[in-house]
Each structure stands twice: as structure tokens, then as C-alpha cells.
Design an enzyme around this catalytic site. Structure first.
Site, PDB file in Angstrom:
ATOM      1  N   ILE A 141      -1.987  42.852 -60.177  1.00 51.74           N
ATOM      2  CA  ILE A 141      -2.003  41.796 -59.156  1.00 51.74           C
ATOM      3  C   ILE A 141      -3.024  40.737 -59.567  1.00 51.74           C
ATOM      4  O   ILE A 141      -4.235  40.978 -59.509  1.00 51.74           O
ATOM      5  CB  ILE A 141      -2.360  42.379 -57.771  1.00 51.74           C
ATOM      6  CG1 ILE A 141      -1.372  43.492 -57.394  1.00 51.74           C
ATOM      7  CG2 ILE A 141      -2.353  41.272 -56.712  1.00 51.74           C
ATOM      8  CD1 ILE A 141      -1.777  44.283 -56.155  1.00 51.74           C
ATOM      9  N   ARG A 142      -2.550  39.591 -59.960  1.00 52.28           N
ATOM     10  CA  ARG A 142      -3.443  38.520 -60.471  1.00 52.28           C
ATOM     11  C   ARG A 142      -4.528  39.145 -61.361  1.00 52.28           C
ATOM     12  O   ARG A 142      -5.727  38.946 -61.187  1.00 52.28           O
ATOM     13  CB  ARG A 142      -4.088  37.743 -59.318  1.00 52.28           C
ATOM     14  CG  ARG A 142      -3.110  36.827 -58.629  1.00 52.28           C
ATOM     15  CD  ARG A 142      -3.767  35.538 -58.198  1.00 52.28           C
ATOM     16  NE  ARG A 142      -4.911  35.764 -57.339  1.00 52.28           N
ATOM     17  CZ  ARG A 142      -5.974  34.975 -57.293  1.00 52.28           C
ATOM     18  NH1 ARG A 142      -6.047  33.925 -58.063  1.00 52.28           N
ATOM     19  NH2 ARG A 142      -6.956  35.240 -56.477  1.00 52.28           N
ATOM     20  N   GLU A 194      -4.682  52.882 -57.561  1.00 55.30           N
ATOM     21  CA  GLU A 194      -4.653  53.472 -56.208  1.00 55.30           C
ATOM     22  C   GLU A 194      -3.364  53.097 -55.463  1.00 55.30           C
ATOM     23  O   GLU A 194      -3.122  53.589 -54.370  1.00 55.30           O
ATOM     24  CB  GLU A 194      -5.890  53.026 -55.410  1.00 55.30           C
ATOM     25  CG  GLU A 194      -5.849  51.619 -54.834  1.00 55.30           C
ATOM     26  CD  GLU A 194      -6.092  50.505 -55.847  1.00 55.30           C
ATOM     27  OE1 GLU A 194      -6.121  50.788 -57.057  1.00 55.30           O
ATOM     28  OE2 GLU A 194      -6.210  49.346 -55.417  1.00 55.30           O
ATOM     29  N   CYS A 216      -9.409  46.038 -61.500  1.00 55.52           N
ATOM     30  CA  CYS A 216      -9.029  44.633 -61.343  1.00 55.52           C
ATOM     31  C   CYS A 216     -10.272  43.753 -61.114  1.00 55.52           C
ATOM     32  O   CYS A 216     -11.072  43.593 -62.018  1.00 55.52           O
ATOM     33  CB  CYS A 216      -7.985  44.495 -60.253  1.00 55.52           C
ATOM     34  SG  CYS A 216      -7.003  43.022 -60.469  1.00 55.52           S
ATOM     35  N   GLY A 226      -9.928  42.989 -55.463  1.00 54.50           N
ATOM     36  CA  GLY A 226     -10.221  41.994 -54.431  1.00 54.50           C
ATOM     37  C   GLY A 226     -10.353  40.647 -55.103  1.00 54.50           C
ATOM     38  O   GLY A 226      -9.514  40.257 -55.901  1.00 54.50           O
ATOM     39  N   HIS A 276      -4.029  48.413 -60.660  1.00 51.57           N
ATOM     40  CA  HIS A 276      -4.464  49.093 -59.423  1.00 51.57           C
ATOM     41  C   HIS A 276      -3.924  50.523 -59.380  1.00 51.57           C
ATOM     42  O   HIS A 276      -2.863  50.758 -58.791  1.00 51.57           O
ATOM     43  CB  HIS A 276      -3.946  48.330 -58.203  1.00 51.57           C
ATOM     44  CG  HIS A 276      -4.719  47.092 -57.890  1.00 51.57           C
ATOM     45  ND1 HIS A 276      -5.775  47.081 -57.010  1.00 51.57           N
ATOM     46  CD2 HIS A 276      -4.603  45.833 -58.350  1.00 51.57           C
ATOM     47  CE1 HIS A 276      -6.271  45.868 -56.930  1.00 51.57           C
ATOM     48  NE2 HIS A 276      -5.581  45.076 -57.740  1.00 51.57           N
TER      49      HIS A 276
HETATM   50  N1  GLN Z   1      -7.822  37.597 -59.480  1.00 53.48           N
HETATM   51  C1  GLN Z   1      -8.843  38.374 -58.848  1.00 53.48           C
HETATM   52  C2  GLN Z   1     -10.232  37.948 -59.352  1.00 53.48           C
HETATM   53  O1  GLN Z   1     -10.346  37.151 -60.201  1.00 53.48           O
HETATM   54  C3  GLN Z   1      -8.627  39.861 -59.094  1.00 53.48           C
HETATM   55  C4  GLN Z   1      -7.374  40.320 -58.397  1.00 53.48           C
HETATM   56  C5  GLN Z   1      -7.367  41.769 -57.997  1.00 53.48           C
HETATM   57  O2  GLN Z   1      -8.399  42.429 -57.884  1.00 53.48           O
HETATM   58  N2  GLN Z   1      -6.180  42.271 -57.749  1.00 53.48           N
HETATM   59  O3  GLN Z   1     -11.211  38.408 -58.875  1.00 53.48           O
END
Ligand code: GLN
Length: 177
Positions: A118-119, A156, A61, A29, A154
Site C-alpha cells: 500500500i503506497r 498483518e 511499510c 501509516g 503489510h
Molecule cells: N506512503 C507511506 C509513507 O510514506 C507508507 C504507506 C504505508 O505504511 N502503507 O509513510
């Protein structure tokens, strides 16, 4: 994924939800928002206490960011649990458009694991008590200490359940103690 593996799950949004759980997944998130919500829902301190008491926890993440000791490029008011001896840098693999998928080697497994980033945060320091279970571009991306697992990707989002199985093994081991 955990239900599929036979582990009953429930969402934890308020302190009393936590009381019914013997392990926790801290999902992806936005770690800055999650940090705030953990405070406003009054979950931060009870979770910190449960982790200190040995509750198994798996952060993916943003969840990994929340479990880290030091967070680089975080917001000043962002809190983390210091649950595993790693420092992480937020968004270190690039912006949203630089999100990527790649195949990584999972320790102890012959088949590669398809991993979705993802980021994603990057682990920039890992203490000696922490084990790296997978790496990408010379950085660990899946790590474990006694009762804590953390992934910068991730697990999942694919059908491969090996990472979740690893976590359930950790939960089983913790209960046998
Ligand atoms: N970039 C988000 C953060 O710094 C993490 C991204 C993710 O959970 N996919 O919290």
C-alpha cells in the site's frame, strides 16, 4: 497476529508504555506524521536507545521507512532511526491507486507468500550486513539484520503468519543472548 501466535501485545503511545515491552512493531501509516508523533510523544529518543541496546524491532511499510538509514522523497524534517542499513524511497511503487497484491517467494519456504503493498516504499540500497528474506521486481521487500526486521508490505493484512513467526524467532534469539 502476534497474540494469535502466543505473544502478549500492548500499544505503545507514551514512553512509559515502552518500558513494559521487550520488542516493538513499528506499524504502517504515514511516516511523516509518525515521525512528528514520535517527537511530540517523546518516544523517539527512548526507542532509539532501546534499538541501540538490541531490542528487536519490526517495521512494516511506513515503519520500515522509520527504521531506514536514508529516506528518499521524504519531508525535510522527517526523521528515521538508522536502525538497519537500508535506504528507501517513499511511495516508489506508485500512488495510492497503484497499491497492489502479489505472491512472493519467502526465503526458506516452499509456499509463496501473498503480500499486500500500500503506497509502499522501495528499498533502493541494502548494506552488506543486511539479509534479504524476500524480493519483488529485483528489490528486497523483507530484510533482516541482527535485531531489526523490515517489510515494505503489510504482513498483518493476510492470514499467513509466517513473517510474524520470523519476528518472534528473532525476539526469542535476542532473549537467549
Ligand atoms: N506512503 C507511506 C509513507 O510514506 C507508507 C504507506 C504505508 O505504511 N502503507 O509513510
Amino acid at each position: 497476529m502476534l497474540e494469535r501466535l502466543g505473544a502478549p501485545t500492548r500499544e505503545v503511545r507514551l514512553p512509559h508504555d515502552l518500558e513494559e515491552c521487550d520488542a516493538l512493531v513499528m506499524p504502517g501509516g504515514e511516516s511523516t506524521t509518525m515521525s512528528k508523533l514520535l517527537e511530540t510523544s517523546q518516544l523517539f529518543d527512548p526507542i532509539a536507545k532501546r534499538i541501540a541496546d538490541g531490542m528487536p524491532i519490526f517495521g512494516t511499510c511506513a515503519g520500515m521507512i522509520l527504521l531506514a538509514r536514508d529516506v528518499l522523497d521524504g519531508r525535510d524534517d522527517q526523521r528515521s532511526f538508522d536502525a538497519i542499513d537500508i535506504d528507501v524511497q517513499r511511495n516508489a511503487y506508485g500512488r495510492q491507486v497503484d497499491s497492489f497484491e502479489t505472491d512472493i517467494v519467502l526465503q526458506g519456504h516452499a509456499d509463496l507468500l501473498h503480500a499486500v503493498f500500500i503506497r509502499a516504499p522501495r528499498i533502493v540500497r541494502m548494506g552488506s550486513g543486511v539479509t534479504a528474506l524476500a524480493e519483488h521486481q529485483d528489490s528486497p521487500v523483507l530484510v533482516r539484520s541482527t535485531n531489526v526486521m523490515a517489510a515494505s508490505f503489510h504482513p498483518e493484512l493476510t492470514d499467513d503468519d509466517r513473517v510474524h513467526r520470523m519476528f518472534l524467532d528473532l525476539v526469542t534469539t535476542a532473549h537467549e543472548k
